[in-house]
Motif scaffolding. Sequence first.
Motif, mmCIF file in Angstrom:
data_model
loop_
_atom_site.group_PDB
_atom_site.id
_atom_site.type_symbol
_atom_site.label_atom_id
_atom_site.label_comp_id
_atom_site.label_asym_id
_atom_site.label_seq_id
_atom_site.Cartn_x
_atom_site.Cartn_y
_atom_site.Cartn_z
ATOM 1 N N ALA A 133 0.828 -1.208 0.000
ATOM 2 C CA ALA A 133 0.000 0.000 0.000
ATOM 3 C C ALA A 133 0.861 1.257 0.000
ATOM 4 C CB ALA A 133 -0.937 -0.002 1.207
ATOM 5 N N SER A 134 1.940 1.249 0.783
ATOM 6 C CA SER A 134 2.833 2.410 0.820
ATOM 7 C C SER A 134 3.492 2.639 -0.539
ATOM 8 C CB SER A 134 3.901 2.207 1.897
ATOM 9 O OG SER A 134 3.323 2.062 3.168
ATOM 10 N N THR A 135 3.923 1.543 -1.170
ATOM 11 C CA THR A 135 4.571 1.660 -2.479
ATOM 12 C C THR A 135 3.605 2.198 -3.527
ATOM 13 O OG1 THR A 135 6.020 -0.208 -1.937
ATOM 14 C CG2 THR A 135 5.824 0.392 -4.257
ATOM 15 N N LEU A 136 2.395 1.639 -3.558
ATOM 16 C CA LEU A 136 1.408 2.118 -4.521
ATOM 17 C C LEU A 136 1.004 3.559 -4.227
ATOM 18 C CD1 LEU A 136 -0.927 -0.988 -4.931
ATOM 19 C CD2 LEU A 136 0.790 -0.143 -6.530
ATOM 20 N N GLY A 137 0.893 3.897 -2.928
ATOM 21 C CA GLY A 137 0.558 5.271 -2.568
ATOM 22 C C GLY A 137 1.607 6.257 -3.035
ATOM 23 N N ALA A 138 2.884 5.895 -2.839
ATOM 24 C CA ALA A 138 3.963 6.773 -3.304
ATOM 25 C C ALA A 138 3.950 6.889 -4.827
ATOM 26 C CB ALA A 138 5.310 6.236 -2.826
ATOM 27 N N ALA A 139 3.698 5.759 -5.503
ATOM 28 C CA ALA A 139 3.697 5.783 -6.968
ATOM 29 C C ALA A 139 2.567 6.652 -7.506
ATOM 30 C CB ALA A 139 3.567 4.358 -7.512
ATOM 31 N N VAL A 140 1.381 6.496 -6.929
ATOM 32 C CA VAL A 140 0.256 7.272 -7.443
ATOM 33 C C VAL A 140 0.399 8.747 -7.086
ATOM 34 C CG1 VAL A 140 -1.384 7.136 -5.515
ATOM 35 C CG2 VAL A 140 -2.222 7.041 -7.854
ATOM 36 N N ALA A 141 1.062 9.038 -5.965
ATOM 37 C CA ALA A 141 1.332 10.445 -5.635
ATOM 38 C C ALA A 141 2.266 11.062 -6.672
ATOM 39 C CB ALA A 141 1.941 10.537 -4.235
ATOM 40 N N LEU A 142 3.281 10.299 -7.085
ATOM 41 C CA LEU A 142 4.181 10.792 -8.132
ATOM 42 C C LEU A 142 3.428 10.997 -9.444
ATOM 43 C CD1 LEU A 142 7.368 8.615 -7.497
ATOM 44 C CD2 LEU A 142 7.064 11.031 -6.987
ATOM 45 N N LEU A 143 2.548 10.024 -9.769
ATOM 46 C CA LEU A 143 1.774 10.158 -11.005
ATOM 47 C C LEU A 143 0.877 11.390 -10.949
ATOM 48 C CD1 LEU A 143 0.948 8.962 -13.727
ATOM 49 C CD2 LEU A 143 -0.806 7.641 -12.523
ATOM 50 N N LEU A 144 0.261 11.628 -9.804
ATOM 51 C CA LEU A 144 -0.591 12.807 -9.666
ATOM 52 C C LEU A 144 0.237 14.088 -9.783
ATOM 53 C CD1 LEU A 144 -3.444 13.852 -9.130
ATOM 54 C CD2 LEU A 144 -2.938 13.772 -6.684
ATOM 55 N N MET A 145 1.456 14.045 -9.265
ATOM 56 C CA MET A 145 2.329 15.216 -9.381
ATOM 57 C C MET A 145 2.704 15.468 -10.841
ATOM 58 S SD MET A 145 4.772 14.669 -6.045
ATOM 59 C CE MET A 145 5.857 16.027 -6.461
ATOM 60 N N VAL A 146 2.934 14.401 -11.604
ATOM 61 C CA VAL A 146 3.210 14.573 -13.030
ATOM 62 C C VAL A 146 2.004 15.211 -13.720
ATOM 63 C CG1 VAL A 146 3.690 13.383 -15.204
ATOM 64 C CG2 VAL A 146 4.848 12.657 -13.117
ATOM 65 N N ALA A 170 10.868 24.689 -16.200
ATOM 66 C CA ALA A 170 11.019 24.041 -14.886
ATOM 67 C C ALA A 170 9.949 22.981 -14.688
ATOM 68 C CB ALA A 170 10.952 25.083 -13.775
ATOM 69 N N LEU A 171 8.735 23.260 -15.134
ATOM 70 C CA LEU A 171 7.655 22.274 -15.022
ATOM 71 C C LEU A 171 7.932 21.063 -15.906
ATOM 72 C CD1 LEU A 171 4.591 24.705 -14.977
ATOM 73 C CD2 LEU A 171 5.393 23.269 -13.082
ATOM 74 N N VAL A 172 8.476 21.277 -17.098
ATOM 75 C CA VAL A 172 8.827 20.151 -17.970
ATOM 76 C C VAL A 172 9.923 19.309 -17.332
ATOM 77 C CG1 VAL A 172 9.808 19.517 -20.211
ATOM 78 C CG2 VAL A 172 8.092 21.332 -20.071
ATOM 79 N N VAL A 173 10.921 19.959 -16.736
ATOM 80 C CA VAL A 173 11.971 19.218 -16.019
ATOM 81 C C VAL A 173 11.348 18.359 -14.923
ATOM 82 C CG1 VAL A 173 13.932 19.467 -14.447
ATOM 83 C CG2 VAL A 173 13.830 20.837 -16.526
ATOM 84 N N ALA A 174 10.415 18.934 -14.160
ATOM 85 C CA ALA A 174 9.762 18.184 -13.085
ATOM 86 C C ALA A 174 8.993 16.992 -13.637
ATOM 87 C CB ALA A 174 8.830 19.112 -12.306
ATOM 88 N N GLU A 175 8.283 17.203 -14.758
ATOM 89 C CA GLU A 175 7.525 16.107 -15.362
ATOM 90 C C GLU A 175 8.439 14.940 -15.724
ATOM 91 O OE1 GLU A 175 5.503 17.589 -18.757
ATOM 92 O OE2 GLU A 175 4.482 19.199 -17.660
ATOM 93 N N PHE A 176 9.523 15.219 -16.412
ATOM 94 C CA PHE A 176 10.399 14.139 -16.867
ATOM 95 C C PHE A 176 11.191 13.532 -15.712
ATOM 96 C CE2 PHE A 176 9.310 15.574 -21.046
ATOM 97 C CZ PHE A 176 9.469 14.455 -21.832
ATOM 98 N N ALA A 177 11.518 14.314 -14.704
ATOM 99 C CA ALA A 177 12.195 13.753 -13.531
ATOM 100 C C ALA A 177 11.287 12.766 -12.813
ATOM 101 C CB ALA A 177 12.620 14.875 -12.584
ATOM 102 N N LEU A 178 10.030 13.155 -12.585
ATOM 103 C CA LEU A 178 9.088 12.260 -11.907
ATOM 104 C C LEU A 178 8.764 11.052 -12.775
ATOM 105 C CD1 LEU A 178 6.672 14.967 -10.434
ATOM 106 C CD2 LEU A 178 8.328 13.587 -9.169
ATOM 107 N N ALA A 179 8.596 11.263 -14.081
ATOM 108 C CA ALA A 179 8.323 10.136 -14.973
ATOM 109 C C ALA A 179 9.495 9.157 -15.000
ATOM 110 C CB ALA A 179 8.012 10.648 -16.383
ATOM 111 N N SER A 180 10.722 9.671 -14.998
ATOM 112 C CA SER A 180 11.905 8.801 -14.969
ATOM 113 C C SER A 180 11.952 7.993 -13.680
ATOM 114 C CB SER A 180 13.175 9.634 -15.110
ATOM 115 O OG SER A 180 13.179 10.384 -16.297
ATOM 116 N N LEU A 181 11.663 8.653 -12.573
ATOM 117 C CA LEU A 181 11.655 7.969 -11.277
ATOM 118 C C LEU A 181 10.638 6.832 -11.276
ATOM 119 C CD1 LEU A 181 12.475 7.795 -8.283
ATOM 120 C CD2 LEU A 181 10.790 9.574 -7.811
ATOM 121 N N MET A 182 9.445 7.106 -11.765
ATOM 122 C CA MET A 182 8.406 6.085 -11.793
ATOM 123 C C MET A 182 8.748 4.972 -12.771
ATOM 124 S SD MET A 182 4.742 7.947 -11.448
ATOM 125 C CE MET A 182 4.003 6.328 -11.474
ATOM 126 N N PHE A 183 9.305 5.316 -13.907
ATOM 127 C CA PHE A 183 9.632 4.317 -14.922
ATOM 128 C C PHE A 183 10.679 3.338 -14.393
ATOM 129 C CE2 PHE A 183 11.203 2.473 -18.785
ATOM 130 C CZ PHE A 183 10.117 2.474 -19.647
#
Length: 888
Positions: free
Chosen positions: A346-359, A493-506
């Motif tokens: 649950a913690s792992t999925l919660g962190a992942a979906v939080a990152l996805l929501l941030m993207v 800066a927002l594009v950098v954040a998008e790709f940083a979070l997407a890379s982390l999730m990927f």
Amino acid sequence: MNLYRLLLRLAPRHLREKHGREMEAMFRGQLADARRRGRIAGALVWYHALADIVGAMPRNLIHHWRRRGRVGVPRERRSLMIGSDIRYAWRSLNHQRFASVLVIGMLALGIGSTVAVFSLVNGLFLRPFPFPEPDRLVYVNETAPKWNLEMTGVNYHDYAQWRRDQKLFEAIALYDERAFNLATDQGSDRMQGAAVTMDFMKVLGVQPVLGRMFNQEEDSPKGPLVTLIGEAMWQERYGGRSDVLGKELKLNSRVCTIIGVLPKAAEFPGGVRLWVPMQGDPSVNGSSYSYDGYARLKPGVTLEQANADLMRTQQVIFDTRDKEKLVTPFARDMREQFTRNFGTVASTLGAAVALLLMVACANVAALMLARALARRREMGIRLAIGASRARLLRQLLVENIMLSIAGGAAGLAIGQWAISALITSLPDQAPTWAAFSLDGRMVAFTIATSVATAVLFGWAPALHAMNNDVRGAIATATANSTAPVRGRRTLWALVVAEFALASLMFVCGGLLVRAYDRVRNTDPGFDPSNVLTFTIAVPQVKTPDDASGLAFRKRVVARMRELPGVKEVGMISCAPVSNCHWGTFYTAENAPPRGPNDADPIILNRAASPEYFSAMGIRLKEGRFFNSSDGAGGIDQDSTIIVNETFAKQMWPGQSSVIGKRVHLGSTPRPGRSIQWLSVVGVAKDVKHYGLEQPVRPGVYLPEPLQPRAMNTVVLKMAGDPAAIASAARAAMRDVDPEIPAYDMRTMDERLARSRSLRAAYSWMLAVFAVMALVLALGGSYGVTSYLVSQRTRELGIRVALGAKRSDISRTVLKGSLAVVSIGVIIGIAGAIGAGRFLASLLFGVPPYDASILAIAAIALAATGFLANWLPARRASRVDPMVSLRSE
């Protein structure tokens, strides 16, 4: 607390100065209480604190802008004009349909994923049990570290001692989930049920719909044969008629009288259709540790006090029959017990979906900022003719709320569909006591998430774009003019954040998929191909002794051999990956006495027919398998035994061969009884009995004559598809005895797939989230680059007019965009290497810095960035200088 103090700095100054210390003290207390309930509760406290402070920011900003004013600007009308705002917002959004649909889609994906995971968290951790005062319910069991068992199950003699001497429990009860053969006119059905002590329903706080509960006489040894049925069974079999009381059911070949009907809530913890009294005998010592305990605390009693009370009552047992204190009782919060295997997931999925929501939020912020920058001229003119900033901000807020409503509604639908599909795909892993249906908490969460996303990531960019004076807004916002430097930097800066979070999730998703692949390819120690298994439950009245039990099972084997396509038929007491355990102790011949602190681990015990090993495809490491003469002398004579590799290494470390070695049952011989020695005739390869990810326990196989009535699982090795013979196997079992059904019929491939279904679900969920993050990053980068290209149309036209080649224009646009993407990918991959350590418990030996996963992630993100920016760059290279210059 330092983090909370920094968070307070975002609050309005007057609120911070007047109530800051009180808010800090209150937050400290709430956080301390929440941490005792678990990480999810602590996270919720932080969520509410952030929501409270952020919620105060828009009001403060509106107040600030209203007071600023501008000299020479007429005052606007004070009416709210909500209807006008809504109509204007609809026209504005409808005018830019593609951008509006893009924002709604991004919100729907982010919110839908969040809703799906929140539904899991809500059902498992937040929704209260359907009983009165559920916070007073506790789970009771016993632990034996020296036996290498975290939970042994409760011994009935121990339970009787607790029930008699405890002082802090309102009630304590035992529960033993069982299945019954229910005789019907057509043969028999397998019915899920439970044996419980008389106080079980008192613990839950449940009252019968009809009739009464068990009494003391019925819960005593050799008491009357009675049963309680569930509301579902009452409706299905008896049409809800009140005359059901006194009717008879034939359970396990014994006639029981129905004395009551229990409500649906009594099915807790899962799928129980009927109940019988346990009828345990507290005067009998040496009963097995096999039951679950449930208890209700008295009002005001803490868990620590309850555990101390249990240890006090256990002292009598320590003084009499467990002087080594091998087994000790414990009480645990009921919710914690039932969710202990889901916390990490649950913690792992919660962190992942939080990152996805941030993207998704970063995408929304980028698109809304680009949209706001494109409307600078409009906003400047409206400011110049008398509109206040508060008025314009209200208009933008209405637009964002409309987007959030659409995105939230779509997200709620996506989330509900996703959670339904997930639960359907996990029939054995999703707990039956948890409800994942839509409730008020989920609706409130969806609304809060939608509004917060719209306000924080839709409205805030508008504030950023409007933070200049009227003259500057009009002068710099001419058609096709380049966006201001500050706006461009924010967008990048927002594009950098998008790709940083997407890379982390990927990367994290890739690591979990790689770990799942490693689990899937783990050798289970047997050959699951073309193997069908099913279970039978033979009542004691059918086979009262070992001889009749062995004869019955031989009839079963003989009948199954007659089925077409059957190559081998074996029987086993406890099949692999079937949630089955039978443990006992063994001692090797001439073994040195164990010290007081030496471990004495439980040994996995199984009784097997000679044909079982070839039917299941278990390989022999040394010696031989059983034959028909093994165990023929019965349980009172010396016999043979087959051990697994782990048992051989534990009992005789360093020995090259253990054939001929002898063991006896139990840790110490019983006084006055001769020892029955078991000679090792074979060493079988280790089998992953408890699952592919679980460690192998030391285990043994006994020949079938020693424990014939324990062998209840039939194993069929087929020449072809094993599922094709299922109906014929059921019919054959009815031929042997119509009152004993074949149940839990599955192929071994299916059992293995179900044993890893939970890992498959969360691994692929993270992979899907990673792909969604990739798609969102692609859409966000495309939108930002398209906007910036559109703002540079005049500049690009001039460049072409002055002789610039189209390839130079494309290269210029791509160079700047891909540099931003590269920065985001590098940051994201670096962060993923660090975050991988937190996934170590889920990676099954896959290193968090797996080079192939990092390389695939870098290539995938780079390709996504190139694709997102190539189309706008291509469009920029085709700018007609005459058209672009005339547009001014």
